[in-house]
Design a protein around this motif. Structure first.
Motif, PDB file in Angstrom:
ATOM      1  N   GLY A  22       0.732  -1.189  -0.069  1.00  9.89           N
ATOM      2  CA  GLY A  22       0.044  -0.151   0.161  1.00  9.89           C
ATOM      3  C   GLY A  22       0.874   1.380  -0.087  1.00  9.89           C
ATOM      4  O   GLY A  22       0.192   2.494   0.047  1.00  9.89           O
ATOM      5  N   SER A  23       2.177   1.354  -0.196  1.00 10.18           N
ATOM      6  CA  SER A  23       3.032   2.290   0.110  1.00 10.18           C
ATOM      7  C   SER A  23       3.867   2.696  -1.163  1.00 10.18           C
ATOM      8  O   SER A  23       4.652   3.471  -1.341  1.00 10.18           O
ATOM      9  CB  SER A  23       3.851   1.967   1.172  1.00 10.18           C
ATOM     10  OG  SER A  23       3.288   1.994   2.396  1.00 10.18           O
ATOM     11  N   ARG A  28       5.606   5.295  -7.908  1.00 17.93           N
ATOM     12  CA  ARG A  28       5.022   5.249  -9.157  1.00 17.93           C
ATOM     13  C   ARG A  28       5.003   6.885  -9.704  1.00 17.93           C
ATOM     14  O   ARG A  28       5.314   7.212 -10.850  1.00 17.93           O
ATOM     15  CB  ARG A  28       3.590   4.985  -9.104  1.00 17.93           C
ATOM     16  CG  ARG A  28       3.543   3.229  -8.728  1.00 17.93           C
ATOM     17  CD  ARG A  28       2.095   2.797  -9.022  1.00 17.93           C
ATOM     18  NE  ARG A  28       2.182   1.354  -8.847  1.00 17.93           N
ATOM     19  CZ  ARG A  28       1.718   0.931  -7.959  1.00 17.93           C
ATOM     20  NH1 ARG A  28       1.185   1.464  -6.572  1.00 17.93           N
ATOM     21  NH2 ARG A  28       1.666  -0.699  -7.481  1.00 17.93           N
ATOM     22  N   ARG A  29       4.584   7.931  -8.627  1.00 17.90           N
ATOM     23  CA  ARG A  29       4.651   9.249  -8.973  1.00 17.90           C
ATOM     24  C   ARG A  29       6.072   9.505  -9.417  1.00 17.90           C
ATOM     25  O   ARG A  29       6.458  10.199 -10.324  1.00 17.90           O
ATOM     26  CB  ARG A  29       4.066   9.864  -8.282  1.00 17.90           C
ATOM     27  CG  ARG A  29       2.651   9.967  -7.910  1.00 17.90           C
ATOM     28  CD  ARG A  29       1.964  10.913  -6.859  1.00 17.90           C
ATOM     29  NE  ARG A  29       2.524  11.006  -5.608  1.00 17.90           N
ATOM     30  CZ  ARG A  29       2.153  10.303  -4.520  1.00 17.90           C
ATOM     31  NH1 ARG A  29       0.808   9.712  -4.824  1.00 17.90           N
ATOM     32  NH2 ARG A  29       2.682  10.258  -3.254  1.00 17.90           N
ATOM     33  N   ALA A  30       7.078   9.232  -8.591  1.00 16.73           N
ATOM     34  CA  ALA A  30       8.360   9.661  -8.970  1.00 16.73           C
ATOM     35  C   ALA A  30       8.963   8.945 -10.226  1.00 16.73           C
ATOM     36  O   ALA A  30       9.717   9.580 -11.077  1.00 16.73           O
ATOM     37  CB  ALA A  30       9.249   9.302  -7.848  1.00 16.73           C
ATOM     38  N   ALA A  31       8.660   7.790 -10.263  1.00 15.20           N
ATOM     39  CA  ALA A  31       9.164   6.952 -11.721  1.00 15.20           C
ATOM     40  C   ALA A  31       8.431   7.652 -12.942  1.00 15.20           C
ATOM     41  O   ALA A  31       9.078   8.005 -13.878  1.00 15.20           O
ATOM     42  CB  ALA A  31       8.638   5.653 -11.582  1.00 15.20           C
ATOM     43  N   SER A  42       6.054  -6.061  -2.474  1.00 13.64           N
ATOM     44  CA  SER A  42       6.056  -5.820  -1.151  1.00 13.64           C
ATOM     45  C   SER A  42       6.583  -7.072  -0.189  1.00 13.64           C
ATOM     46  O   SER A  42       5.795  -7.946  -0.525  1.00 13.64           O
ATOM     47  CB  SER A  42       4.930  -5.290  -0.480  1.00 13.64           C
ATOM     48  OG  SER A  42       4.405  -4.306  -1.259  1.00 13.64           O
ATOM     49  N   THR A  43       7.516  -6.895   0.742  1.00 12.94           N
ATOM     50  CA  THR A  43       7.683  -7.911   1.495  1.00 12.94           C
ATOM     51  C   THR A  43       7.401  -7.690   3.065  1.00 12.94           C
ATOM     52  O   THR A  43       7.953  -8.335   3.882  1.00 12.94           O
ATOM     53  CB  THR A  43       9.530  -8.180   1.335  1.00 12.94           C
ATOM     54  OG1 THR A  43      10.176  -7.121   1.759  1.00 12.94           O
ATOM     55  CG2 THR A  43      10.035  -8.777  -0.084  1.00 12.94           C
TER      56      THR A  43
END
Length: 258
Positions: A22-23, A28-31, A42-43
């Motif tokens: 969920g984080s 995604r925005r920066a990429a 996620s781990t």
């Protein structure tokens, strides 16, 4: 002058995000701003821990140390933070300081030399520390901050306001990593999150990651991955997604990963 219509700095690239469940949105925005795609693995998942009495004690200390934006978020759900007159707030990085400002505590000091525990402990406010230091954090981790502060003579009032819970990536998700193009970089800002990916991989999966660039947020993580055989490491000056992606873009722009 930039050429009109030039391609984004990371056009054609992918990055592997190991942020907790969920984080991934900030990554995604920066990429996306740089033209890269994101594969999320996620781990870890973050869960709240009831800690109001400990939180009250921590927030009453003359210095309060906050270790992550998640600590700000989960603490605020139990007790709205507010800076008392003369109280100093320290953050592990710029992202945590920004989260504190959004929560109503502006002006938190953070190290400009990195986002690891060593950098925070080198801040003048902790050398020597006051008699009591509040710590908003999660259980586990390296334990260097409370241990060092105690060794320096401070009473540490620790409030564990959330916990990290292991999440096991699906086998199909791990297999997908091998099929990503060569222009794929792994983003590593947490040893615990990285270990959760590394341990279930087979030899082929590990070699596939070693052959790709890895962007790390601290010299300690760089040393950890170098010891595992990673051959192309990018040391970012912080753990914020835009900082890590910016460091990768700078190296790509210099032709390092052709």
């Amino acid at each position: 002058m930039d050429k009109i219509g030039s391609a984004p700095a990371l056009a054609g690239w992918y990055v592997i995000s190991l942020r907790p469940s969920g984080s991934h949105a900030p990554v995604r925005r920066a990429a996306s701003a740089l033209g890269a795609g994101v594969v999320s693995v996620s781990t870890l998942a973050l869960r709240p821990l009831p800690a109001r009495p400990a939180l009250v004690a921590a927030l009453a200390c003359p210095v309060v140390v906050v270790t992550s934006p998640a600590a700000v978020r989960f603490a605020s759900q139990q007790l709205a933070p507010a800076a008392a007159p003369g109280q100093r707030w320290l953050a592990l990085g710029a992202g945590t300081a920004a989260a504190l400002e959004r929560a109503g505590v502006p002006g938190a000091v953070f190290p400009d030399s990195g986002t690891d525990s060593e950098a925070l402990l080198a801040l003048p406010a902790l050398k020597p520390p006051p008699p009591a230091v509040g710590l908003l954090t999660a259980p586990g981790g390296r334990g260097l901050i409370p241990e060092t502060l105690a060794q320096r003579g401070a009473a540490v009032h620790r409030a564990n306001v959330y916990q990290r819970v292991a999440v096991h990536p699906r086998a199909a998700r791990l297999r997908r990593l091998r099929k990503l193009p060569a222009q794929t970089a792994l983003l590593v800002s947490s040893s615990e999150a990285f270990d959760g990916l590394w341990k279930p991989l087979d030899d082929a999966g590990r070699e596939s990651l070693r052959a790709r660039p890895a962007v790390v947020s601290s010299p300690r993580l760089a040393a950890q991955l170098a010891a595992l055989g990673f051959r192309a490491l990018v040391l970012a000056p912080g753990a914020a997604p835009e900082t890590m992606l910016g460091a990768l873009a700078a190296d790509v722009g210099q032709g390092r990963f052709r």
